[in-house]
Design a protein around this motif. Sequence first.
Motif, PDB file in Angstrom:
ATOM      1  N   MET A   1     -10.295  -0.935  -2.511  1.00 58.07           N
ATOM      2  CA  MET A   1      -9.674  -1.374  -3.773  1.00 58.07           C
ATOM      3  C   MET A   1      -8.871  -0.228  -4.399  1.00 58.07           C
ATOM      4  O   MET A   1      -7.810  -0.453  -4.980  1.00 58.07           O
ATOM      5  N   HIS A   2      -9.406   1.000  -4.297  1.00 62.10           N
ATOM      6  CA  HIS A   2      -8.623   2.162  -4.766  1.00 62.10           C
ATOM      7  C   HIS A   2      -7.295   2.195  -4.033  1.00 62.10           C
ATOM      8  O   HIS A   2      -6.245   2.317  -4.642  1.00 62.10           O
TER       9      HIS A   2
ATOM     10  N   HIS B   1      -4.890  -0.630  -5.077  1.00 59.73           N
ATOM     11  CA  HIS B   1      -4.206  -0.418  -6.354  1.00 59.73           C
ATOM     12  C   HIS B   1      -3.187   0.703  -6.268  1.00 59.73           C
ATOM     13  O   HIS B   1      -2.107   0.613  -6.847  1.00 59.73           O
TER      14      HIS B   1
ATOM     15  N   ASN C   1       0.860  -0.242  -6.645  1.00 54.32           N
ATOM     16  CA  ASN C   1       1.564   0.317  -7.799  1.00 54.32           C
ATOM     17  C   ASN C   1       2.764   1.181  -7.440  1.00 54.32           C
ATOM     18  O   ASN C   1       3.393   1.748  -8.333  1.00 54.32           O
TER      19      ASN C   1
ATOM     20  N   GLN D   1       6.139   2.211  -7.149  1.00 58.54           N
ATOM     21  CA  GLN D   1       7.307   1.640  -7.812  1.00 58.54           C
ATOM     22  C   GLN D   1       8.500   1.505  -6.884  1.00 58.54           C
ATOM     23  O   GLN D   1       9.278   0.587  -6.953  1.00 58.54           O
TER      24      GLN D   1
ATOM     25  N   SER E   1      -4.855  10.606  -5.823  1.00 57.97           N
ATOM     26  CA  SER E   1      -4.994   9.606  -6.885  1.00 57.97           C
ATOM     27  C   SER E   1      -6.440   9.132  -7.032  1.00 57.97           C
ATOM     28  O   SER E   1      -6.863   8.736  -8.106  1.00 57.97           O
TER      29      SER E   1
END
Lengths: 206, 206
Positions: free
Chosen positions: A11-12, A15, A19, A21, A37
């Motif tokens: 899940m880390h 995400h 994310n 961009q 992160s």
Amino acid sequence: GLTHIQVERFMHYYHFIANRQDRNPDDTFTSAQVAESAGMDGSLVRKDLAAINIRGCSGRGFRTDESLEAIRYILGFDEILRAVIIGAGRLGGALASYHSFTDYGVEICGLFDIAPHKTGLTIGAFEVRHVSSLPNIVRQMSASIAILTVPPEAAQESADNAVAAGIRGIWNFAGTRLELPKDVCVRHEHISVGLAELGYKLRNAT
Amino acid sequence: GLTHIQVERFMHYYHFIANRQDRNPDDTFTSAQVAESAGMDGSLVRKDLAAINIRGCSGRGFRTDESLEAIRYILGFDEILRAVIIGAGRLGGALASYHSFTDYGVEICGLFDIAPHKTGLTIGAFEVRHVSSLPNIVRQMSASIAILTVPPEAAQESADNAVAAGIRGIWNFAGTRLELPKDVCVRHEHISVGLAELGYKLRNAT
Ligand SMILES: NC(=O)c1ccc[n+]([C@@H]2O[C@H](COP(=O)([O-])OP(=O)(O)OC[C@H]3O[C@@H](n4cnc5c(N)ncnc54)[C@H](O)[C@@H]3O)[C@@H](O)[C@H]2O)c1
Ligand SMILES: NC(=O)c1ccc[n+]([C@@H]2O[C@H](COP(=O)([O-])OP(=O)(O)OC[C@H]3O[C@@H](n4cnc5c(N)ncnc54)[C@H](O)[C@@H]3O)[C@@H](O)[C@H]2O)c1
């Protein structure tokens, strides 16, 4: 199968990757970036990704699209599960209006409360129903998950009703222990880890 | 210092231990019990506890009170940090009424909103204040954390205001990326891991 801790790590990664961009179709990332992160070791990131057949190209790293797809596959996100929310208060209302659960293949299919004055109110896309209609909706929708956002004193009774209606997984926000049959799984949610991490960094800032 | 992933594991242990119902002063638990609840390996549990000088007695396991105290110490929970909540909607209101943050040494000291009709409303123990009073309260209270529970489009502006007021840590629920100075730490909260774990178990149930 994966342990809970492995699901947490995936899940880390999910995400982190979701994310990014500048995701063009050729976007890549490195295990070092993920590791930073998540505050983890890069070698564990590479080990986890290798376990789902994702390997990086030296000099380029891992492909974003391929990695996201592999993680979605291992976590089963394209297999839809339906969930009901029991307790249409502040937290229940916030979760009912939150659109991200569909990213994980979970569709909210009903929002329930016991207070007569809440029945019929519209919250997000849902009309609040009385808890007495829970068994019918759970059966009609083949819902397998109940999200408990009731006060602590109502949690056990809400869990019992959900299980009697056919629910097999409970996501419990009410903070109380629950007595459940062996074949029902439960996750207790304490929205706290991010706060503890922030607190740790601030208290240990040099 | 601890990595984020280590803080996460200590939070698992913290919740496991804190939830032990039969806690008398002599209560003990085993690494196997913790490992099972967190879906982890027992040897990693023992390694983590040993790192904070907690060792078990063979045949008896780890002492609950001693372990809880050691985890609270390493995570700094007795050093109070103050936090403000920006966005007094459903999620902000739920967090403002939630009493568990003080367990982690975080005191909510203000709840803010931009909508004039929300100013002066009482939510939990708080009177909602207008965001224009944020700088004053942050300074008076030496608040170091801002919890963002505003809509996504308002997140960057709210973060900017918080940082300008003196905030150094942001717990962001709004799901957007944030541009922040290097000396400000951020945690993005996606209330999702428990749901992903439940989904995984249900999809893989034999
Ligand atoms: N980190 C976390 O896990 C976290 C954070 C915030 C709140 N909480 C918890 O979530 C729960 C909800 O918090 P809230 O602020 O939304 O409370 P709330 O009072 O706003 O909402 C609770 C709702 O549950 C309804 N309800 C009561 N008994 C019921 C029953 N038997 N069946 C169906 N509905 C029933 C009430 O009518 C009310 O609408 C509380 O237990 C709170 O402690 C947990
Ligand atoms: N898993 C998660 O992290 C999770 C779960 C649920 C909701 N959310 C997110 O949390 C946020 C809040 O959700 P909600 O359901 O409580 O929404 P809400 O609409 O009920 O509340 C938002 C509040 O923010 C206020 N606001 C708007 N702009 C502001 C500004 N510039 N300064 C101060 N206040 C401002 C509004 O007046 C409103 O009261 C949303 O971004 C939502 O997507 C995240």
